[in-house]
Design a protein around this motif. Structure first.
Motif, PDB file in Angstrom:
ATOM      1  N   ARG A 230      -0.004   7.859   8.257  1.00  0.00           N
ATOM      2  CA  ARG A 230       0.052   8.272   6.863  1.00  0.00           C
ATOM      3  C   ARG A 230      -0.850   9.480   6.599  1.00  0.00           C
ATOM      4  O   ARG A 230      -0.471  10.423   5.923  1.00  0.00           O
ATOM      5  CB  ARG A 230      -0.342   7.120   5.954  1.00  0.00           C
TER       6      ARG A 230
ATOM      7  N   HIS B 234       0.829  -1.200   0.000  1.00  0.00           N
ATOM      8  CA  HIS B 234       0.000   0.000   0.000  1.00  0.00           C
ATOM      9  C   HIS B 234       0.864   1.251   0.000  1.00  0.00           C
ATOM     10  O   HIS B 234       0.549   2.233  -0.688  1.00  0.00           O
ATOM     11  CB  HIS B 234      -0.920   0.001   1.208  1.00  0.00           C
ATOM     12  N   ARG B 235       1.940   1.217   0.772  1.00  0.00           N
ATOM     13  CA  ARG B 235       2.835   2.377   0.827  1.00  0.00           C
ATOM     14  C   ARG B 235       3.477   2.639  -0.536  1.00  0.00           C
ATOM     15  O   ARG B 235       3.652   3.786  -0.944  1.00  0.00           O
ATOM     16  CB  ARG B 235       3.925   2.127   1.886  1.00  0.00           C
TER      17      ARG B 235
ATOM     18  N   LEU C 201      -2.342   3.753   8.995  1.00  0.00           N
ATOM     19  CA  LEU C 201      -3.199   4.661   8.230  1.00  0.00           C
ATOM     20  C   LEU C 201      -3.271   6.047   8.869  1.00  0.00           C
ATOM     21  O   LEU C 201      -3.279   7.064   8.170  1.00  0.00           O
ATOM     22  CB  LEU C 201      -4.608   4.072   8.101  1.00  0.00           C
TER      23      LEU C 201
ATOM     24  N   SER D 117     -12.920   8.247  -4.909  1.00  0.00           N
ATOM     25  CA  SER D 117     -11.851   8.342  -3.914  1.00  0.00           C
ATOM     26  C   SER D 117     -12.246   9.263  -2.762  1.00  0.00           C
ATOM     27  O   SER D 117     -11.811   9.075  -1.626  1.00  0.00           O
ATOM     28  CB  SER D 117     -10.563   8.850  -4.567  1.00  0.00           C
TER      29      SER D 117
ATOM     30  N   SER E 150       0.346   3.492  -3.209  1.00  0.00           N
ATOM     31  CA  SER E 150      -0.594   4.551  -2.873  1.00  0.00           C
ATOM     32  C   SER E 150      -0.303   5.795  -3.691  1.00  0.00           C
ATOM     33  O   SER E 150       0.808   5.970  -4.199  1.00  0.00           O
ATOM     34  CB  SER E 150      -0.515   4.869  -1.379  1.00  0.00           C
TER      35      SER E 150
ATOM     36  N   ALA F   3      -2.739  12.888  -2.630  1.00  0.00           N
ATOM     37  CA  ALA F   3      -3.504  12.458  -1.458  1.00  0.00           C
ATOM     38  C   ALA F   3      -3.804  13.630  -0.543  1.00  0.00           C
ATOM     39  O   ALA F   3      -4.875  13.722   0.046  1.00  0.00           O
ATOM     40  CB  ALA F   3      -2.718  11.379  -0.689  1.00  0.00           C
TER      41      ALA F   3
END
Length: 203
Positions: free
Chosen positions: A197, A20-21, A194, A131, A24, A30
Motif C-alpha cells: 500500500r 483498513h483498505r 502495508l 498522522s 483508509s 496519503a
C-alpha cells in the motif's frame, strides 16, 4: 483449540485488512502525507536484486511452510506427516537464511526515526497522535515483529529435534512452534499489505 484460534485470527486479520483498505485515507491525501513526512521507503527497501530475491524467497517459502504445516491440521485435523513433513523440514532452512538476508538488507530502512518513536510513545500512552507521526509506523513495527518471531519459530524447530527435553518438553516445543509460526504468518501478512500500500501511494 489451535485450529479454532488459527481460523479466528486469520479471519480477524483479513477482515482488518479489508476494513483498513476501505476506511483508509484517499490515495492523494496519503501520498501527500508520505511525501511531506519523508515516508517514501528508499529504493533500497523495494529495489536491489539481493533484497528483492531474498524477499521473494522468504515470502514464497513462508507460504509453502504455512500450507504444509497448517493445511492438514486446519482442514483435516491431521498432524503433519509423510512427504508433507519432508517438504516442510527441508524448506525451513531456506526460509531462515532468506529471512536473515532480509533482516540485513532492510533493517536500516525499517529503523524507527524520531517521528516514529514519538508516535509510538503517544499510542502506548493512549494520547492523540498526529498522522505524520504514525504514517510509517505500521510497516516498520510489523517488519521487526516478523523478524523477532523468526527466532522462536526457528529455535523451537531445531530444539524439537533433540530428545533431551523429554515428552513434555517436546510437546511444549511443538506448541511454541505452532503458535509462533501462526503469529509470524499474521505479522508478515499485515506487513506485506502495508508495504504494498505504501509503495502504491508513494509511486
Amino acid at each position: 483449540m489451535f485450529p479454532t484460534i488459527s481460523w479466528v485470527s486469520l479471519g480477524i486479520v483479513l477482515a482488518g485488512i479489508v476494513i483498513h483498505r476501505i476506511a483508509s485515507p484517499s490515495p492523494h491525501l496519503a501520498k501527500r502525507e508520505a511525501l511531506n513526512t519523508g515516508g517514501r521507503p528508499s529504493s533500497g527497501y523495494f529495489g536491489g536484486k539481493l533484497s528483492t530475491l531474498a524477499c521473494a524467497v522468504a515470502l514464497g517459502s513462508l507460504v509453502i511452510l504455512f500450507v504444509t504445516g497448517f493445511a492438514g491440521r486446519l482442514l483435516l485435523g491431521e498432524a503433519i506427516h509423510g512427504y508433507t513433513l519432508m517438504v516442510h523440514v527441508g524448506l525451513a532452512p531456506v526460509f531462515v537464511i532468506s529471512a536473515g538476508v532480509v533482516l540485513v538488507a532492510w533493517s536500516y530502512q525499517c529503523r524507527l526515526n524520531e517521528n516514529d518513536r514519538r508516535g509510538l510513545v503517544s499510542l502506548l500512552c493512549l494520547r492523540k497522535t498526529a498522522s505524520a507521526d504514525t504514517v510509517n509506523l505500521g510497516w516498520k513495527l510489523t517488519f521487526w515483529l516478523s523478524m523477532a518471531l523468526v527466532v522462536p519459530v526457528s529455535l523451537s524447530m531445531v530444539l524439537g529435534m533433540f530428545t533431551i527435553f523429554g515428552t513434555h518438553g517436546q510437546e511444549t516445543l511443538i506448541c511454541l512452534h505452532q503458535y509462533s509460526s501462526l503469529a509470524l504468518t499474521l505479522a508478515a501478512l499485515i506487513h506485506v499489505y502495508l508495504v504494498i500500500r505504501r509503495k502504491a501511494l508513494c509511486s
